[in-house]
Write a protein that holds these residues in place. Structure first.
Motif, mmCIF file in Angstrom:
data_model
loop_
_atom_site.group_PDB
_atom_site.id
_atom_site.type_symbol
_atom_site.label_atom_id
_atom_site.label_comp_id
_atom_site.label_asym_id
_atom_site.label_seq_id
_atom_site.Cartn_x
_atom_site.Cartn_y
_atom_site.Cartn_z
ATOM 1 N N TYR A 187 50.940 107.123 64.237
ATOM 2 C CA TYR A 187 50.029 106.235 63.498
ATOM 3 C C TYR A 187 49.905 106.747 62.064
ATOM 4 O O TYR A 187 48.815 107.042 61.582
ATOM 5 N N LYS A 207 50.156 105.345 59.245
ATOM 6 C CA LYS A 207 49.477 104.525 58.243
ATOM 7 C C LYS A 207 47.990 104.848 58.165
ATOM 8 O O LYS A 207 47.325 104.480 57.206
ATOM 9 N N ARG A 226 47.016 97.635 66.836
ATOM 10 C CA ARG A 226 47.772 97.449 65.591
ATOM 11 C C ARG A 226 47.445 96.100 64.947
ATOM 12 O O ARG A 226 47.345 95.997 63.726
#
Length: 206
Positions: A14, A16, A124
């Motif tokens: 993850y 981001k 997401r």
């Protein structure tokens, strides 16, 4: 079950999301989830002020609505504000539209560019909806989870674990909640004193 130190693999999967900051600088980021509430949040603010420490408060919108005076005090003391949804929703168990609308309801009160999903659980698609509507929004996770919410955890053990795993650039999670207070009341002043002696700078996220 929870891990005090976030595994590197989870951070990579993850990538981001923001888990920690530059490891080369001797600074840490103390964060508090779930407030503002009476007694606990003022206790936190008092201890932060005593150590000239700045922090980031990820606020539940409903608590902001109930306790606007405490929310305003957080801002008046110069701390950063984050969005923690209006009703503390668990993303994995909430449909995307409901989750996004709840986040927006909190955003109307907080007006921030920082968001932390409650429980660290977010789909997401939910993250995509947030980033599409708020391109500057940073989704903040953590490097060190204090475990202060764990009612079975001895306060001294909680302090020991937090100090052991905190290093340069760490984002640390505490909770200004009644559930966490028996541990937080013990840990926070001692941790702040220890980190101050170790030469850490206390910075806000932004």
């Amino acid at each position: 079950m929870y891990l005090v130190k976030t595994p590197w693999l989870l951070k990579k999967l993850y990538s981001k999301f923001i888990w920690n900051d530059d490891r080369s600088r001797r600074r840490i980021y103390i964060t508090f989830d779930d407030g503002p509430i009476p007694v606990v949040t003022p206790f936190v603010l008092k201890n932060l002020k005593a150590h000239k420490a700045k922090a980031t408060f990820f606020c539940i919108g409903d608590n902001v609505r109930k306790h606007p005076d405490i929310f305003e005090q957080i801002k008046a003391d110069g701390h950063a504000i984050g969005n923690h949804t209006f009703h503390h929703l668990r993303g994995w168990k909430t449909d995307n539209e409901t989750y996004f609308n709840d986040m927006q309801q909190c955003q109307q009160l907080t007006g921030t560019n920082l968001f932390r999903p409650p429980y660290g659980r977010i789909k997401r698609k939910q993250a995509d909806l947030i980033n599409a509507a708020y391109p500057d929004m940073k989704i903040i996770m953590w490097d060190v989870l204090s475990g202060d919410f764990d009612i079975t955890l001895d306060p001294a053990k909680c302090l020991e674990a937090v100090l052991k795993h905190t290093g340069n650039g760490a984002i640390i999670v505490f909770h200004d909640s009644l559930k966490a207070f028996p541990r937080l009341e013990y840990v926070l002043p001692r941790a702040l004193e220890h980190w101050s002696k170790e030469g850490y700078e206390f910075e806000m996220l932004g």
